[in-house]
Each structure stands twice: as structure tokens, then as C-alpha cells.
Design a protein around this motif. Structure first.
Motif, short mmCIF file in Angstrom:
data_model
loop_
_atom_site.label_atom_id
_atom_site.label_comp_id
_atom_site.label_asym_id
_atom_site.label_seq_id
_atom_site.Cartn_x
_atom_site.Cartn_y
_atom_site.Cartn_z
N TRP A 198 48.56 40.09 18.23
CA TRP A 198 48.39 40.65 17.14
C TRP A 198 47.96 39.66 16.46
O TRP A 198 48.04 38.17 16.44
CB TRP A 198 49.95 41.09 17.40
CG TRP A 198 50.46 41.82 16.17
CD1 TRP A 198 50.21 42.74 14.89
CD2 TRP A 198 49.93 43.72 16.21
NE1 TRP A 198 50.51 43.42 14.28
CE2 TRP A 198 49.87 44.52 15.50
CE3 TRP A 198 49.41 44.18 17.65
CZ2 TRP A 198 49.73 45.91 15.62
CZ3 TRP A 198 49.32 45.53 17.89
CH2 TRP A 198 49.10 46.34 16.68
N GLU A 255 47.01 38.06 12.10
CA GLU A 255 47.72 38.42 10.30
C GLU A 255 47.45 39.77 9.79
O GLU A 255 48.25 40.02 9.44
CB GLU A 255 47.41 37.34 10.44
CG GLU A 255 45.64 37.05 9.93
CD GLU A 255 44.77 35.92 10.68
OE1 GLU A 255 44.08 36.21 10.78
OE2 GLU A 255 45.72 36.45 11.61
N THR A 287 51.90 45.33 9.70
CA THR A 287 52.69 44.77 10.18
C THR A 287 54.62 45.91 10.39
O THR A 287 53.87 47.38 9.85
CB THR A 287 54.15 44.31 9.00
OG1 THR A 287 54.25 44.56 7.97
CG2 THR A 287 53.04 43.20 9.11
N ARG A 288 55.95 46.11 11.03
CA ARG A 288 56.70 47.31 10.99
C ARG A 288 56.36 47.82 9.32
O ARG A 288 56.88 49.22 9.41
CB ARG A 288 57.57 46.86 11.12
CG ARG A 288 58.96 47.98 11.78
CD ARG A 288 60.06 47.72 12.21
NE ARG A 288 59.83 46.99 14.15
CZ ARG A 288 60.31 46.49 13.51
NH1 ARG A 288 62.20 46.27 13.79
NH2 ARG A 288 60.11 46.01 15.65
#
Length: 364
Positions: free
Chosen positions: A300, A302, A306-307
Motif C-alpha cells: 500500500w 502513501e 485510507t479507511r
């Protein structure tokens, strides 16, 4: 095969795919409205098929073909984007080969993933408005409402001018009956959103001057879907110890995914398997190879969502659909509004992919 041969093969496939797409767009009109294969590209589009299935609460027939593209992506990576996508091919050819401007930061790549989740959540709650951002929808609608009507207007205008010379009447009649009438039909189509769709297409092309394949890198939701699948691809670009770190590949990569800080490796989710990076590389140990031994999903990055970002995009999409449902303008039906047969007996706004194909075949 050598990398140059693979690159030539890719360019050949691009040309053939674009010609087939344009040929089907030209062939399908009011005189030839229905053929089971005329929507083949739409059925190959995983995002269109998944969103239509979610919005309609039904398994759309094209899911089998779209599923094949998804499996192909899991095996070979984002081959669709680099080899088959008509819009990607057009943007690649119309933009500059290398932009001198500094490209936006890699964090911008998350936009396409957020658009993807917003589209899927909106479809799940019965709204497909955001599917207008699908690349095939953009190109089909632009051809239907802007490019094709403008081309017809120019061709017929030139024909009318040439008819002012009596000596040309016979050949013009032959050309008109053999080509212009079957291809363009007899009615000049006029669409209220033609200028908007034309400007959107011009804007996508113009963004290439900011960064090569700007749309594919940062905005394309279909590219986001295929990118997530490509994280699990079995064929990936490998960089061995023979790399001279000359940075030539970073300048050749059209999506800017080769990272000098990571020993010139690339992210499979962003790589479109174009072979540009290998065309001028003579070092051993660098190329696309199978990853059976020690396989694991690509790490993954940067710039991957994101979640919190995913939940935010999903929540914003659901809220937008709710607000759109209580907007009075959405409940108004114009007296001259024309929709395809059956639109009044189903939730048409939830099922429509906004591609403009029905407009293309409408005889009036």
C-alpha cells in the motif's frame, strides 16, 4: 519478444480497438439501432457493469465479459488502460509526449479511488449520476452530442457549397447516396449539452500538458477499480541488480509511477503495461515477469486511500444522493422531454448510464 516488439504490438492493439469503437459508433444509428455486439465496449467495462448491477439490483448480462477483464487485470495488470481503453488511447495521442511542467504530487492519485467509491455507493442507493465520469461514458457521450453532430454540420455545409457548381452534381449525388446519407442520416441533431461535453473533452486533453495521461493518473474511476485489482497481479515489472540507475525509465513512464527512491520499482496499480520504460533499457534483470514464488499483494502506497478517506467519500456520496432526491428541479418533467421506451415504467434515473447511446439511435 523484445520490448520494442511488445510496444509495437500494444500500439497496434490500441489502433484496432479505437477503430472498432469508432466503427461501432458510426454504424449504430437510427437505421441500424440494435445489434447484440454494438455495446461490446460497455459490456467490457467493469465499472459500468458493476454500477448498473448495483443500481438495478440485478446481475447485468455484461458482467461475464467485464469479469473477464477483471480476471485479466489480476493476472497481467492494468492492460485495459494501456492497450484497449479508447479514451486512454485518444488522450495518449493528442497530448504532448513529455510535459515540461511539474506534475502534481502523487497524493493526487487518491482522487480516482475516492471517485470510484462515491460512484459505487451512489449506485447502491439507486443513483448513477456520477457514472458520467466513466471513460467510456465520457467518450461515447462526447461523440454522440458534440463531435458527430459538429462533423455532420461541417460535411453537409461543405456539400451544400459544392452543389453550387453544376459540374459537380453527378459525383456529389453519388457520394451523398453512398456515404453521407447512410452515415449521417437526414436530420441535423442538436443537443443542449453539446458545448459542455465538448469543453469537458477539450479540458481532459488540455490536462495532458500539465502531466502526461493526467486523467488516467489522477481522475479515472475505472482506472482506480482496475488499479486496486492490479495490486494482486501475477505479472509485474521487476528491477534486478543490473539496473544502472540512469533514470531513463522515469522519464519514459507515461504515468510517472517509477520511483527512483525505491530502486526504480513501479506500483502495479499505476503501471499500464505500456513497455515504454523497457524500450531503451538494455540492462539484464529488468522486465515484466511472473510472480509465482513469493507472491504477495503489492504494498500500500502513501497515495492509496485510507479507511477514513474511503468512509468520507462513501458518506459524501450518500449525502449527495439524499440531497438530490429532495431538490425540486429533479421532479420536474419538461413537456418536450423524450426518453427511451419503458423509461416511464422503471426507475430510469437509477439505471441510466448517461452514455448517450439512446440519443445516437433516436430517429427524431
Amino acid at each position: 519478444m523484445s520490448p520494442r516488439s511488445w510496444k509495437r504490438l500494444r500500439q497496434t492493439v490500441q489502433i484496432l480497438a479505437l477503430l472498432v469503437f469508432l466503427g461501432l459508433a458510426v454504424y449504430t444509428n437510427a437505421q441500424r439501432p440494435q445489434r447484440f455486439w454494438t455495446d461490446i465496449f460497455a459490456r467490457l467495462d467493469p465499472l459500468l457493469m458493476i454500477s448498473a448491477s448495483l443500481a438495478g439490483r440485478v446481475l447485468v448480462g455484461g458482467l461475464s465479459l467485464a469479469g473477464a477483464i477483471m480476471v485479466f487485470t489480476v493476472v497481467f495488470g492494468r492492460v485495459w488502460c494501456g492497450w484497449l481503453c479508447p479514451l486512454g488511447t485518444v488522450l495518449e495521442w493528442l497530448g504532448p509526449r513529455r510535459s515540461r511542467r511539474k506534475a502534481p504530487g502523487d497524493r493526487w492519485r487518491v482522487i480516482k479511488y475516492l471517485l470510484l467509491f462515491a460512484i459505487l455507493i451512489a449506485a447502491l442507493v439507486g443513483n448513477q449520476t456520477l457514472i458520467v465520469l466513466d471513460p467510456l461514458t465520457i467518450l461515447t457521450r462526447t461523440l454522440t452530442t458534440a463531435i458527430w453532430p459538429a462533423l455532420r454540420y461541417a460535411v453537409v455545409g461543405a456539400e451544400e457549397f459544392l452543389y453550387g457548381f453544376p459540374a459537380l452534381w453527378s459525383p456529389l449525388d453519388a457520394i451523398h447516396n453512398a456515404v453521407i446519407q447512410p452515415v449521417f442520416q437526414g436530420v441535423q441533431p442538436v443537443f443542449g449539452l453539446s458545448a459542455l461535453m465538448g469543453l469537458l473533452f477539450v479540458a481532459l486533453v488540455a490536462l495532458n500538458w500539465w502531466a502526461e495521461r493526467f486523467w488516467c493518473r489522477y481522475l479515472c474511476p475505472l482506472g482506480g477499480l482496475l488499479g486496486l485489482l492490479a495490486k494482486f497481479s501475477l505479472v509485474r515489472r521487476e528491477v534486478g541488480d543490473g539496473c544502472a540507475q540512469c533514470a531513463r525509465c522515469t522519464h519514459e513512464c507515461p504515468t510517472g509511477t517509477i520511483d527512483p527512491g525505491d530502486r526504480y520499482r513501479s506500483d502495479p496499480a499505476e503501471c499500464i503495461v505500456c513497455y515504454d520504460c523497457l524500450t531503451y533499457c538494455t540492462r539484464d534483470g529488468i522486465g515484466f515477469r511472473w510472480r509465482f514464488r513469493g507472491w504477495r499483494p503489492a504494498r500500500w502506497r502513501e497515495y492509496d486511500p485510507t479507511r477514513r478517506q474511503v468512509l468520507g467519500a462513501m458518506g459524501a456520496s450518500a449525502a449527495g444522493v439524499a440531497l438530490a432526491g429532495v431538490e425540486p428541479i429533479t421532479l420536474r418533467q419538461g413537456a418536450t422531454l423524450i426518453r427511451p421506451p419503458g423509461a416511464a415504467t422503471a426507475d430510469f434515473s437509477a439505471l441510466c448510464a448517461r452514455c448517450g447511446a439512446c440519443i445516437r439511435v433516436c430517429p427524431t
